[in-house]
Design an enzyme around this catalytic site. Structure first.
Site, PDB file in Angstrom:
ATOM      1  CG  ASP A 139      51.581  36.750   8.394  1.00  6.01           C
ATOM      2  OD1 ASP A 139      50.680  36.078   7.874  1.00  6.01           O
ATOM      3  OD2 ASP A 139      51.452  37.961   8.683  1.00  6.01           O
TER       4      ASP A 139
ATOM      5  CE1 TYR B 164      46.509  41.248   4.906  1.00  9.73           C
ATOM      6  CE2 TYR B 164      47.344  42.602   6.702  1.00  9.73           C
ATOM      7  CZ  TYR B 164      47.043  41.353   6.179  1.00  9.73           C
ATOM      8  OH  TYR B 164      47.279  40.219   6.922  1.00  9.73           O
TER       9      TYR B 164
ATOM     10  CG  HIS C 131      49.420  31.808   9.873  1.00 15.64           C
ATOM     11  ND1 HIS C 131      50.164  31.677   8.723  1.00 15.64           N
ATOM     12  CD2 HIS C 131      49.396  33.145  10.151  1.00 15.64           C
ATOM     13  CE1 HIS C 131      50.566  32.868   8.320  1.00 15.64           C
ATOM     14  NE2 HIS C 131      50.129  33.775   9.174  1.00 15.64           N
TER      15      HIS C 131
END
Length: 288
Positions: free
Chosen positions: A96, A205, A261
């Protein structure tokens, strides 16, 4: 036996777990996790390798500075950590967001990173923008996490709810409820409740557009070390493979079944065997 340590690198405190003997392998966790995400994988890989699993800057027990969340800076922390630990050469495994750090680490230090695994991840500048676009079926959380102070305000005192929802989403969430328990969610929620932690975590982010610029520059020269691109059959299917095909010359592909995930927590035995076999083929145990 896993031991826990702290080193001061690039002016920040980096906490990390360590276990095993042999060639060094660096495990980089995803978001919104910490090194705790590797708790099931570490003892398996430690049977063959010297394993390190740091809390990336801003996460867990590591420092939460105001700046430095672009992935090149985070990668520089980790190169410094491996220097401090006395390892000139090593392998890196990123899941990730950890994959987004593993890539610049390998690209900036091709003489040091002898092999890289890229798990359920993507790269800004090489296609991740599609996952960020809700109009094209992308996830809402990219925009939410980038929003600024309102993100922290809305999540405050709801950390477990937020993290639990993220990890149990229908689209890419965990396939078995027992694979990540409420107690595990609370570990991550407690980490996010620390002063500065939510801001630091969301900053991963808020730097994605800068990362895209950096990645395109780094991608002008493809990685030459062996790369393993791993996706899950209920995760971002094929995303890691498509991304690595653009930036690396020697790419192996693997798909993990019955898995969402969060691969290190959902299928640790399968992943550890996959990584061990890949690293053996890559010749890391004979690398100097």
């Amino acid at each position: 036996m896993t031991s826990y340590h702290v080193r001061r690198i690039n002016g920040v405190r980096i906490a990390y777990a360590a276990a095993g003997e042999g060639f060094p392998v660096l495990l980089l966790h995803g978001w919104p996790q910490t090194a705790y995400a590797w708790r099931k994988v570490i003892p398996l890989l430690a049977q063959r390798f010297r394993v390190y699993a740091p809390d990336l800057r801003g996460f867990g027990a590591s420092s939460k500075p105001d700046t430095g969340y672009d992935k090149k800076t985070v990668a520089t922390d980790l190169a410094g950590l491996m220097d401090a630990l006395g390892h000139r050469r090593f392998a890196v495994v990123g899941h990730d967001m950890g994959g987004q750090v593993a890539y610049p680490l390998a690209a900036m230090h091709p003489d040091r990173v002898v092999a890289m695994a890229f798990i359920e991840s993507g790269l800004p500048g090489f296609g991740q923008e599609r996952a960020m676009d809700v109009g094209s079926g992308g996830s809402w959380h990219f925009g939410f996490n980038m929003a600024g102070d309102i993100s922290e305000a809305l999540v405050r005192d709801r950390e477990a709810l937020f993290i639990g929802y993220m990890m149990r989403r229908d689209k890419v969430g965990i396939m078995g409820a027992d694979r990540v328990t409420e107690a595990d969610i609370e570990v991550y929620a407690a980490a996010m409740r620390q002063p500065g932690a939510a801001r630091a975590m969301f900053s991963y982010y808020r730097t994605l557009f800068a990362d895209a610029v950096d990645n395109r520059a780094l991608g002008s020269r493809k990685l030459t070390m062996p790369v393993l691109a791993v996706s899950a059959d209920h995760g971002y299917v094929g995303g890691a493979e498509r991304t690595m095909a653009q930036v690396a010359d020697k790419v192996e592909e693997a798909r993990i079944a019955d898995c969402g995930h969060y691969v290190p927590e959902e299928q640790p035995e399968v992943l550890a065997n996959l990584l061990s076999d890949f690293l053996a083929r890559a010749g890391v145990e004979t690398a100097i």
